[in-house]
Design a protein around this motif. Structure first.
Motif, PDB file in Angstrom:
ATOM      1  N   LYS A 272     -24.811  -3.698  -6.105  1.00  0.00           N
ATOM      2  CA  LYS A 272     -24.112  -3.779  -4.818  1.00  0.00           C
ATOM      3  C   LYS A 272     -23.619  -5.203  -4.603  1.00  0.00           C
ATOM      4  N   GLN A 273     -22.351  -5.319  -4.197  1.00  0.00           N
ATOM      5  CA  GLN A 273     -21.807  -6.618  -3.820  1.00  0.00           C
ATOM      6  C   GLN A 273     -21.384  -6.553  -2.368  1.00  0.00           C
ATOM      7  N   ASP A 274     -21.964  -7.452  -1.562  1.00  0.00           N
ATOM      8  CA  ASP A 274     -21.701  -7.477  -0.123  1.00  0.00           C
ATOM      9  C   ASP A 274     -21.892  -6.103   0.508  1.00  0.00           C
ATOM     10  N   GLY A 275     -22.963  -5.407   0.032  1.00  0.00           N
ATOM     11  CA  GLY A 275     -23.352  -4.130   0.613  1.00  0.00           C
ATOM     12  C   GLY A 275     -22.648  -2.920   0.048  1.00  0.00           C
ATOM     13  N   LYS A 276     -21.699  -3.101  -0.846  1.00  0.00           N
ATOM     14  CA  LYS A 276     -20.925  -1.990  -1.397  1.00  0.00           C
ATOM     15  C   LYS A 276     -21.259  -1.793  -2.876  1.00  0.00           C
ATOM     16  N   VAL A 277     -21.506  -0.539  -3.279  1.00  0.00           N
ATOM     17  CA  VAL A 277     -21.785  -0.244  -4.680  1.00  0.00           C
ATOM     18  C   VAL A 277     -20.515  -0.481  -5.505  1.00  0.00           C
ATOM     19  N   ILE A 278     -20.651  -1.346  -6.514  1.00  0.00           N
ATOM     20  CA  ILE A 278     -19.486  -1.648  -7.353  1.00  0.00           C
ATOM     21  C   ILE A 278     -19.671  -1.190  -8.805  1.00  0.00           C
ATOM     22  N   LYS A 279     -20.910  -0.811  -9.179  1.00  0.00           N
ATOM     23  CA  LYS A 279     -21.121  -0.345 -10.551  1.00  0.00           C
ATOM     24  C   LYS A 279     -22.487   0.324 -10.660  1.00  0.00           C
ATOM     25  N   THR A 280     -22.541   1.371 -11.508  1.00  0.00           N
ATOM     26  CA  THR A 280     -23.804   1.995 -11.893  1.00  0.00           C
ATOM     27  C   THR A 280     -23.902   1.903 -13.406  1.00  0.00           C
ATOM     28  N   ILE A 281     -24.998   1.343 -13.905  1.00  0.00           N
ATOM     29  CA  ILE A 281     -25.111   0.995 -15.318  1.00  0.00           C
ATOM     30  C   ILE A 281     -26.341   1.668 -15.926  1.00  0.00           C
ATOM     31  N   PRO A 282     -26.202   2.402 -17.047  1.00  0.00           N
ATOM     32  CA  PRO A 282     -27.367   2.954 -17.755  1.00  0.00           C
ATOM     33  C   PRO A 282     -28.221   1.818 -18.328  1.00  0.00           C
ATOM     34  N   VAL A 283     -29.548   1.979 -18.292  1.00  0.00           N
ATOM     35  CA  VAL A 283     -30.455   0.951 -18.804  1.00  0.00           C
ATOM     36  C   VAL A 283     -31.557   1.588 -19.639  1.00  0.00           C
ATOM     37  N   SER A 284     -32.190   0.730 -20.436  1.00  0.00           N
ATOM     38  CA  SER A 284     -33.422   1.099 -21.112  1.00  0.00           C
ATOM     39  C   SER A 284     -34.445   0.021 -20.752  1.00  0.00           C
ATOM     40  N   LEU A 285     -35.581   0.456 -20.220  1.00  0.00           N
ATOM     41  CA  LEU A 285     -36.612  -0.493 -19.797  1.00  0.00           C
ATOM     42  C   LEU A 285     -37.704  -0.600 -20.860  1.00  0.00           C
ATOM     43  N   GLY A 286     -38.815  -1.263 -20.496  1.00  0.00           N
ATOM     44  CA  GLY A 286     -39.895  -1.472 -21.446  1.00  0.00           C
ATOM     45  C   GLY A 286     -40.621  -0.186 -21.784  1.00  0.00           C
ATOM     46  N   LYS A 287     -40.906  -0.013 -23.073  1.00  0.00           N
ATOM     47  CA  LYS A 287     -41.668   1.156 -23.513  1.00  0.00           C
ATOM     48  C   LYS A 287     -43.079   1.093 -22.946  1.00  0.00           C
ATOM     49  N   PRO A 288     -43.835   2.195 -22.957  1.00  0.00           N
ATOM     50  CA  PRO A 288     -45.159   2.218 -22.330  1.00  0.00           C
ATOM     51  C   PRO A 288     -46.101   1.111 -22.797  1.00  0.00           C
ATOM     52  N   LYS A 289     -45.992   0.700 -24.047  1.00  0.00           N
ATOM     53  CA  LYS A 289     -46.870  -0.336 -24.555  1.00  0.00           C
ATOM     54  C   LYS A 289     -46.492  -1.727 -24.009  1.00  0.00           C
ATOM     55  N   THR A 290     -45.217  -1.928 -23.698  1.00  0.00           N
ATOM     56  CA  THR A 290     -44.725  -3.207 -23.141  1.00  0.00           C
ATOM     57  C   THR A 290     -43.823  -2.911 -21.947  1.00  0.00           C
ATOM     58  N   PRO A 291     -44.400  -2.423 -20.858  1.00  0.00           N
ATOM     59  CA  PRO A 291     -43.584  -1.975 -19.723  1.00  0.00           C
ATOM     60  C   PRO A 291     -42.883  -3.113 -18.996  1.00  0.00           C
ATOM     61  N   SER A 292     -41.753  -2.786 -18.388  1.00  0.00           N
ATOM     62  CA  SER A 292     -41.095  -3.719 -17.473  1.00  0.00           C
ATOM     63  C   SER A 292     -41.909  -3.795 -16.190  1.00  0.00           C
ATOM     64  N   SER A 293     -41.794  -4.908 -15.481  1.00  0.00           N
ATOM     65  CA  SER A 293     -42.541  -5.089 -14.237  1.00  0.00           C
ATOM     66  C   SER A 293     -41.772  -4.506 -13.063  1.00  0.00           C
ATOM     67  N   SER A 294     -42.480  -3.761 -12.220  1.00  0.00           N
ATOM     68  CA  SER A 294     -41.892  -3.248 -10.985  1.00  0.00           C
ATOM     69  C   SER A 294     -42.093  -4.272  -9.875  1.00  0.00           C
ATOM     70  N   ASN A 351     -36.926   4.626 -22.549  1.00  0.00           N
ATOM     71  CA  ASN A 351     -37.319   3.215 -22.568  1.00  0.00           C
ATOM     72  C   ASN A 351     -37.801   2.793 -23.959  1.00  0.00           C
ATOM     73  N   VAL A 352     -37.179   1.730 -24.498  1.00  0.00           N
ATOM     74  CA  VAL A 352     -37.543   1.281 -25.841  1.00  0.00           C
ATOM     75  C   VAL A 352     -37.695  -0.247 -25.938  1.00  0.00           C
ATOM     76  N   SER A 353     -37.514  -0.957 -24.860  1.00  0.00           N
ATOM     77  CA  SER A 353     -37.515  -2.416 -24.935  1.00  0.00           C
ATOM     78  C   SER A 353     -38.938  -2.976 -24.901  1.00  0.00           C
ATOM     79  N   HIS A 354     -39.030  -4.304 -25.058  1.00  0.00           N
ATOM     80  CA  HIS A 354     -40.311  -4.997 -24.970  1.00  0.00           C
ATOM     81  C   HIS A 354     -40.561  -5.515 -23.545  1.00  0.00           C
ATOM     82  N   GLY A 355     -39.941  -4.900 -22.560  1.00  0.00           N
ATOM     83  CA  GLY A 355     -40.134  -5.277 -21.164  1.00  0.00           C
ATOM     84  C   GLY A 355     -38.849  -5.701 -20.477  1.00  0.00           C
ATOM     85  N   CYS A 356     -37.805  -5.911 -21.267  1.00  0.00           N
ATOM     86  CA  CYS A 356     -36.534  -6.341 -20.693  1.00  0.00           C
ATOM     87  C   CYS A 356     -35.735  -5.163 -20.146  1.00  0.00           C
ATOM     88  N   VAL A 357     -34.691  -5.489 -19.387  1.00  0.00           N
ATOM     89  CA  VAL A 357     -33.730  -4.499 -18.906  1.00  0.00           C
ATOM     90  C   VAL A 357     -32.550  -4.524 -19.871  1.00  0.00           C
TER      91      VAL A 357
END
Length: 409
Positions: A272-294, A351-357
């Motif tokens: 969101k830029q200035d309150g308006k959605v400008i893009k939706t992007i697919p992501v892969s987060l950290g796998k269960p062994k190295t999860p991303s932080s919430s 999710n396949v990363s080592h914790g990154c987005v």
């Protein structure tokens, strides 16, 4: 008969003469004219009797009570305290050795003059306190004092941000110290650090460690705000004979609002830029062994090209050394938003990363070209919660929790 009468008269006259002589002697003795006159009559040679009474001292409507007259070794942020019979109409002037007036403020309720900035090391100052004229009383008093010499133990004070920078709406103001500041001195340190935002916004300082203090507003900075902060720590006590070395000011700006929200459930990032959605992007987060932080983080630094090397940390089986494009750090532990062409096939699904987005090369560049330090990213739904202190986690706390980190709350 006549002879006896004459003899009687002579005896009577003699008695009268004798009585008069005694009266004269008594009068002479009480007159104080003789050398042996008693001192309680003011006579004699005693010095106490000879001196005139001391004159009564002239009263004054004002008096300086601190610093003491001709005091030396006075601290550089010392206040001037005084007494006055007419506080509302009292004026206080402090001048330096050149006779130039020193800027300060007067609290007429507390009878205190406070300097607007630290006094010079070793400087001599004169205080003049005055009230309207009062009959039979002095209405002006003066006093002088000398500030302590420059101490050998000085603490370096620095700002992470500098003049003319533009940062995101989640950027905390960061002040660092070259030495730990004990808790008992932190309140005085905070009082000497002021933040002015235009438009005005409520905020507070929060100690993240004994050597670092942050400032954030109650809610994200308003886009386009101007922020000015002044840190006046020269001469401020910092414990064990240490004092602040210098003052500093920073004049900066808040940019447009950009908020990135990542959902583990959908495997998507919403921008969101200035309150308006400008893009939706697919992501892969950290796998269960190295999860991303919430949690809520901000962009700490950006590197268009870098190398991730975890061989020493994770060992030869789990570790890797890989060239990375469009990297944006969000934690100290090594979590980034970055382009990951090797995971594009599963982004948005697994999710396949080592914790990154992980995002695609195209989306990595798109984000990198638009973000700035201090932009906000919130990740939700992962197996691990963000630990406060792992990055600039100022927004990972509620406002009430954040305020507890201030020495003044």
């Amino acid at each position: 008969m006549d002879g006896s009468r004459r003899a009687g008269r002579r005896r009577w006259r003699a008695a009268v003469v004798s009585l008069l002589a005694g009266t004269l002697l008594l009068t002479a003795a009480c007159s104080g004219g003789g050398d042996d006159a008693p001192s309680w009559q003011g006579g004699g040679n005693g010095s106490a009797a000879a001196e005139a009474p001391s004159p009564e001292p002239t009263l004054s409507t004002v008096a300086v009570t601190s610093p003491a007259i001709d005091a030396t070794g006075v601290e550089a942020w010392s206040e001037v305290k005084y007494n006055s019979e007419d506080p509302d109409n009292t004026t206080v002037e402090v001048t330096d050795a050149k006779g130039e007036e020193v800027k300060g403020t007067v609290d007429k309720d507390e009878n205190v003059w406070k300097p607007s900035e630290s006094l010079e090391w070793g400087g001599k100052y004169t205080v003049t306190v005055s009230t309207p004229e009062a009959e039979g009383k002095n209405n002006t008093t003066t006093s002088s004092f000398t500030v302590m010499k420059k101490p050998a133990n000085l603490v370096r004070v620095s700002s992470f941000l500098g003049d003319n920078q533009t940062v995101g709406v989640g950027m905390p103001l960061i002040i660092r110290f070259g030495r730990s500041v004990p808790e008992k001195y932190r309140a005085d340190v905070e009082r000497k650090m002021t933040v002015t935002a235009t438009p005005a916004q409520e905020g507070v300082w929060h100690w993240t460690s004994p050597t670092e203090v942050h400032y954030r507003p109650k809610v994200y900075w308003k886009a386009g705000s101007k922020v000015f902060y002044k840190v006046q720590l020269k001469g401020v006590k910092m414990g064990d004979g240490w004092y602040g070395r210098s003052d500093l000011t920073v004049d900066m700006k808040i940019g447009r609002s950009m908020i990135m929200t990542v959902s583990n459930k959908t495997k998507k990032m919403t921008v969101k830029q200035d309150g308006k959605v400008i893009k939706t992007i697919p992501v892969s987060l950290g796998k269960p062994k190295t999860p991303s932080s919430s949690g809520t983080m901000v962009v700490i630094e950006k590197k268009e090209h870098t190398v991730f090397d975890t061989l020493d940390e994770l060992g030869p089986e789990e570790g890797y050394r890989t060239e990375i494009d469009y990297a944006q750090r969000i934690t100290w532990s090594g979590q980034f938003i970055h382009a990951a062409p090797w995971s594009e096939g599963v982004q948005g699904r697994r999710n396949v990363s080592h914790g990154c987005v992980n995002v695609s090369m195209a989306m990595g560049k798109w984000l990198f070209d638009r973000t700035m330090m201090g932009d906000v990213i919130t990740v939700s739904g992962t197996e691990e919660k963000l630990k406060n202190g792992n990055g600039w986690t100022d927004w990972n706390m509620s406002w009430d929790e954040y305020k507890k980190g201030s020495a003044l709350h």
